[in-house]
Design a protein around this motif. Sequence first.
Motif, PDB file in Angstrom:
ATOM      1  N   PHE A  69       0.892  -1.200  -0.112  1.00 16.42           N
ATOM      2  CA  PHE A  69      -0.294  -0.147  -0.001  1.00 16.42           C
ATOM      3  C   PHE A  69       0.906   1.210   0.000  1.00 16.42           C
ATOM      4  CE2 PHE A  69      -4.452  -1.245   0.404  1.00 16.42           C
ATOM      5  CZ  PHE A  69      -4.168  -2.884   0.433  1.00 16.42           C
ATOM      6  N   GLY A  70       0.630   2.213  -1.076  1.00 20.61           N
ATOM      7  CA  GLY A  70       1.565   3.352  -1.087  1.00 20.61           C
ATOM      8  C   GLY A  70       2.634   2.760  -1.970  1.00 20.61           C
ATOM      9  N   ALA A  71       2.752   1.974  -3.055  1.00 23.98           N
ATOM     10  CA  ALA A  71       3.641   1.187  -3.709  1.00 23.98           C
ATOM     11  C   ALA A  71       4.396   2.568  -4.616  1.00 23.98           C
ATOM     12  CB  ALA A  71       3.034   0.329  -4.746  1.00 23.98           C
ATOM     13  N   THR A  72       3.766   3.351  -5.044  1.00 25.17           N
ATOM     14  CA  THR A  72       4.311   4.292  -5.876  1.00 25.17           C
ATOM     15  C   THR A  72       5.344   5.564  -4.897  1.00 25.17           C
ATOM     16  OG1 THR A  72       2.434   5.657  -5.518  1.00 25.17           O
ATOM     17  CG2 THR A  72       2.723   4.159  -7.581  1.00 25.17           C
ATOM     18  N   GLY A  73       5.486   5.529  -3.512  1.00 23.50           N
ATOM     19  CA  GLY A  73       5.899   6.621  -2.961  1.00 23.50           C
ATOM     20  C   GLY A  73       7.512   5.881  -2.498  1.00 23.50           C
ATOM     21  N   SER A  74       8.060   6.697  -1.805  1.00 26.04           N
ATOM     22  CA  SER A  74       9.410   6.319  -1.341  1.00 26.04           C
ATOM     23  C   SER A  74       9.522   5.029  -0.648  1.00 26.04           C
ATOM     24  CB  SER A  74       9.947   7.462  -0.435  1.00 26.04           C
ATOM     25  OG  SER A  74      11.192   7.153   0.100  1.00 26.04           O
ATOM     26  N   ILE A  75       8.752   4.696   0.283  1.00 32.72           N
ATOM     27  CA  ILE A  75       8.763   3.577   1.138  1.00 32.72           C
ATOM     28  C   ILE A  75       8.368   2.305   0.127  1.00 32.72           C
ATOM     29  CG2 ILE A  75       7.761   2.056   2.725  1.00 32.72           C
ATOM     30  CD1 ILE A  75       9.785   3.966   4.211  1.00 32.72           C
ATOM     31  N   GLY A  76       7.155   2.750  -0.602  1.00 27.29           N
ATOM     32  CA  GLY A  76       6.809   1.649  -1.672  1.00 27.29           C
ATOM     33  C   GLY A  76       7.766   1.148  -2.613  1.00 27.29           C
TER      34      GLY A  76
ATOM     35  N   GLY B 183      -1.525   3.165  -5.171  1.00 31.39           N
ATOM     36  CA  GLY B 183      -0.782   4.200  -5.287  1.00 31.39           C
ATOM     37  C   GLY B 183      -2.113   5.284  -5.287  1.00 31.39           C
ATOM     38  N   GLY B 184      -1.549   6.524  -5.741  1.00 33.10           N
ATOM     39  CA  GLY B 184      -2.200   7.519  -5.514  1.00 33.10           C
ATOM     40  C   GLY B 184      -2.443   8.133  -6.925  1.00 33.10           C
ATOM     41  N   ALA B 185      -1.978   9.167  -7.150  1.00 35.06           N
ATOM     42  CA  ALA B 185      -1.976  10.033  -8.662  1.00 35.06           C
ATOM     43  C   ALA B 185      -1.152   9.710  -9.585  1.00 35.06           C
ATOM     44  CB  ALA B 185      -1.691  11.577  -8.375  1.00 35.06           C
ATOM     45  N   ASN B 186      -0.038   8.817  -9.326  1.00 39.65           N
ATOM     46  CA  ASN B 186       1.085   8.554 -10.193  1.00 39.65           C
ATOM     47  C   ASN B 186       0.649   6.903 -10.759  1.00 39.65           C
ATOM     48  OD1 ASN B 186       3.330   7.724 -11.557  1.00 39.65           O
ATOM     49  ND2 ASN B 186       4.615   8.167  -9.723  1.00 39.65           N
ATOM     50  N   VAL B 187      -0.376   7.034 -11.554  1.00 38.37           N
ATOM     51  CA  VAL B 187      -0.750   5.646 -12.048  1.00 38.37           C
ATOM     52  C   VAL B 187       0.046   5.163 -13.127  1.00 38.37           C
ATOM     53  CG1 VAL B 187      -3.198   6.059 -11.621  1.00 38.37           C
ATOM     54  CG2 VAL B 187      -2.257   6.834 -13.878  1.00 38.37           C
TER      55      VAL B 187
ATOM     56  N   LEU C 299       4.533  -1.757   9.300  1.00 34.37           N
ATOM     57  CA  LEU C 299       3.992  -0.342   9.285  1.00 34.37           C
ATOM     58  C   LEU C 299       5.045   0.733   9.213  1.00 34.37           C
ATOM     59  CD1 LEU C 299       1.232   0.739  10.197  1.00 34.37           C
ATOM     60  CD2 LEU C 299       2.023   1.006  12.408  1.00 34.37           C
ATOM     61  N   ALA C 300       4.905   1.285   7.991  1.00 33.97           N
ATOM     62  CA  ALA C 300       5.859   2.527   7.774  1.00 33.97           C
ATOM     63  C   ALA C 300       4.784   3.693   8.075  1.00 33.97           C
ATOM     64  CB  ALA C 300       6.243   2.790   6.352  1.00 33.97           C
ATOM     65  N   ASN C 301       3.387   3.756   8.020  1.00 40.47           N
ATOM     66  CA  ASN C 301       2.442   4.614   7.908  1.00 40.47           C
ATOM     67  C   ASN C 301       2.330   5.070   9.478  1.00 40.47           C
ATOM     68  OD1 ASN C 301      -0.775   5.168   8.578  1.00 40.47           O
ATOM     69  ND2 ASN C 301       0.008   6.298   6.806  1.00 40.47           N
ATOM     70  N   LYS C 302       3.383   5.896   9.983  1.00 39.30           N
ATOM     71  CA  LYS C 302       3.319   6.164  11.563  1.00 39.30           C
ATOM     72  C   LYS C 302       1.964   6.762  11.954  1.00 39.30           C
ATOM     73  CE  LYS C 302       6.941   8.658  10.416  1.00 39.30           C
ATOM     74  NZ  LYS C 302       8.308   8.991  10.700  1.00 39.30           N
ATOM     75  N   GLU C 303       1.238   7.649  10.913  1.00 35.69           N
ATOM     76  CA  GLU C 303       0.119   8.158  11.364  1.00 35.69           C
ATOM     77  C   GLU C 303      -0.941   7.144  11.844  1.00 35.69           C
ATOM     78  OE1 GLU C 303       1.551   8.211   8.502  1.00 35.69           O
ATOM     79  OE2 GLU C 303       2.065  10.660   7.732  1.00 35.69           O
ATOM     80  N   SER C 304      -0.910   5.972  11.462  1.00 39.92           N
ATOM     81  CA  SER C 304      -1.766   5.112  12.157  1.00 39.92           C
ATOM     82  C   SER C 304      -1.725   5.123  13.344  1.00 39.92           C
ATOM     83  CB  SER C 304      -1.733   3.555  11.393  1.00 39.92           C
ATOM     84  OG  SER C 304      -1.830   3.415  10.145  1.00 39.92           O
TER      85      SER C 304
ATOM     86  N   VAL D  72       8.431  -0.226  10.698  1.00 46.85           N
ATOM     87  CA  VAL D  72       9.311   0.031   9.526  1.00 46.85           C
ATOM     88  C   VAL D  72      10.015   1.274   9.887  1.00 46.85           C
ATOM     89  CG1 VAL D  72       9.006   0.292   6.988  1.00 46.85           C
ATOM     90  CG2 VAL D  72       8.088  -1.537   7.986  1.00 46.85           C
ATOM     91  N   ASP D  73       9.119   2.283  10.332  1.00 41.73           N
ATOM     92  CA  ASP D  73      10.051   3.418  10.785  1.00 41.73           C
ATOM     93  C   ASP D  73      11.500   2.978  11.160  1.00 41.73           C
ATOM     94  OD1 ASP D  73       9.998   6.352  10.482  1.00 41.73           O
ATOM     95  OD2 ASP D  73       8.396   6.333  12.129  1.00 41.73           O
ATOM     96  N   SER D  74      12.501   3.843  10.818  1.00 45.93           N
ATOM     97  CA  SER D  74      13.977   3.299  11.012  1.00 45.93           C
ATOM     98  C   SER D  74      14.311   3.459  12.577  1.00 45.93           C
ATOM     99  CB  SER D  74      14.858   3.990  10.553  1.00 45.93           C
ATOM    100  OG  SER D  74      14.747   5.630  10.820  1.00 45.93           O
TER     101      SER D  74
ATOM    102  N   ASP E 262      16.982  10.328   1.948  1.00 43.09           N
ATOM    103  CA  ASP E 262      16.345  10.553   0.617  1.00 43.09           C
ATOM    104  C   ASP E 262      14.808  10.011   0.839  1.00 43.09           C
ATOM    105  OD1 ASP E 262      15.307  10.990  -1.847  1.00 43.09           O
ATOM    106  OD2 ASP E 262      16.630   9.484  -2.466  1.00 43.09           O
ATOM    107  N   MET E 263      13.730  11.079   1.134  1.00 45.05           N
ATOM    108  CA  MET E 263      12.405  10.619   1.453  1.00 45.05           C
ATOM    109  C   MET E 263      11.276  11.344   0.757  1.00 45.05           C
ATOM    110  SD  MET E 263      12.923  10.349   5.559  1.00 45.05           S
ATOM    111  CE  MET E 263      13.090  12.064   5.891  1.00 45.05           C
ATOM    112  N   GLY E 264      10.169  10.999   0.894  1.00 48.80           N
ATOM    113  CA  GLY E 264       8.865  11.517   0.214  1.00 48.80           C
ATOM    114  C   GLY E 264       9.113  13.264   0.642  1.00 48.80           C
TER     115      GLY E 264
ATOM    116  N   ASP F 216      19.377   4.037   5.226  1.00 50.26           N
ATOM    117  CA  ASP F 216      18.649   3.525   4.012  1.00 50.26           C
ATOM    118  C   ASP F 216      17.657   2.688   4.486  1.00 50.26           C
ATOM    119  OD1 ASP F 216      18.079   1.975   2.016  1.00 50.26           O
ATOM    120  OD2 ASP F 216      20.208   1.443   1.422  1.00 50.26           O
ATOM    121  N   MET F 217      16.417   3.125   3.819  1.00 51.76           N
ATOM    122  CA  MET F 217      15.196   2.396   4.549  1.00 51.76           C
ATOM    123  C   MET F 217      15.094   0.889   4.090  1.00 51.76           C
ATOM    124  SD  MET F 217      13.656   4.434   6.642  1.00 51.76           S
ATOM    125  CE  MET F 217      12.282   3.241   6.727  1.00 51.76           C
ATOM    126  N   ARG F 218      15.834   0.706   3.033  1.00 51.09           N
ATOM    127  CA  ARG F 218      15.830  -0.981   2.775  1.00 51.09           C
ATOM    128  C   ARG F 218      16.190  -1.675   4.114  1.00 51.09           C
ATOM    129  NH1 ARG F 218      18.878  -1.113  -2.577  1.00 51.09           N
ATOM    130  NH2 ARG F 218      20.283  -0.054  -1.238  1.00 51.09           N
TER     131      ARG F 218
END
Length: 390
Positions: free
Chosen positions: A8-15, A36-40, A120-125, A147-149, A201-203, A263-265
């Motif tokens: 989920f959020g595959a088109t972003g930096s973490i995705g 993804g969102g806008a970047n189809v 879980l990268a989505n810390k907002e959850s 997943v947050d470092s 290097d992040m969103g 490096d988030m990987r």
Amino acid sequence: MVRRVSIFGATGSIGQNTIDLIARDAEAYEIIALTGGANVDQLAADALRLRAQVAVTAFEDRLDDLRALLSGSGVEAAAGEAALLEAAERPADWIMSAIVGAAGLAPGLAALRHGTTLALANKESLVTAGPLLMATARDHGAQVLPVDSEHSAVFQALVGEDIAAVERIIITASGGAFRDWPLEALEHATLAEASSHPNWDMGQRITIDSASMFNKSLELIETKEYFVVTPDQIEVVVHPESLIHAMVGFTDGAIMAHVGPPDMRHAIGYALHWPVRRALPVHRLDLAQIGTFSFRAPDEDRWPALRLARAVMAEGGLAGAAFNAAKERSLDGFIAGEIKFTEMAAVVEDVLTQLSGDPGLSSAEITLDTVRQMDHLARQRAAEAIAARQ
Ligand code: NDP
């Protein structure tokens, strides 16, 4: 055994970093859903390359383009909130939650209700609905992997340890783009200056949040919710090299530090292969060449977001949802040029002051509905506070 994975959020930096790891060993994975969102264009390219079952854009008005890009491929195309939930409910072994913002909560909850492991990268959850998210995981026997470092670092430092022996958790902060700027220059900081990070290097949104330390303030709350410690057990220290991601201090005085390249990987790979460690394509540190790790106390005049996070933790309940929504709306305001960099914290503080003391904030039950209502209210109040400053 082939593992069923959704991102989920595959088109972003973490995705994209997650896809990088998975694509290196594509035969080991079956890709269920990419969202993804806008970047189809990116979404469709990855869905075709990884032969995903379904590609979902969050935005209904992007569906026609997505359909056209996937036409004849056998990859399903879908759009909107209901489609995101349906994708989260498809049987999978592991889901990466890397949508940015509060929109990441509902798909994460849906995945947990199906017992799926949630990276879980989505810390907002956790900030908006930590008790709900963790209870949903417990009730359905599902695992949440940080997943947050910083939180991955704490999680790794705790392997084999007794949580009762933890005295404090120290999360590090690079200090972001304006760490060394004179305080009086901050109000003139431009969007371009705030969007460049010294080490990571992040969103764009999280990069600006690093400069304001709103990112660290979300991480303070995330630490409290994930590791179930008290706010006074959590410390922030500025560590400009960004090589120690977090430390855990134990009752015997020992401190375990997690050291690794920015490096988030690493954190993504740890969550992907957990509970085992696998080789990862990250740079190996040469400690003699690095020479020095430095630390300094965070300055709350420079970063008022840290003080606000402490107030939010003290208030509890839906204060996290209000804080995150006000933060997101004020960040939108800064990106759109409506307010100055330094006004973001002032707007969030205005909203929290207006809402604090309301029993609905501290004692309301945390459900998806109450979180959404508070999110809506706090965004509205933030928009008014922004308008009042123009
Ligand atoms: P990005 O902005 O790079 O990517 C965000 C992803 O979410 C994109 O796929 C985007 O789609 C999608 N998206 C945007 N808006 C919506 C919406 N309303 N509904 C559904 N999907 C949406 O963010 P990051 O990858 O940087 O961050 C993702 C999450 O991970 C955040 O919660 C962040 O705090 C956290 N995180 C990020 C780190 C990093 O290094 N980047 C480190 C630690 C945590 P599209 O681009 O197609 O519009």
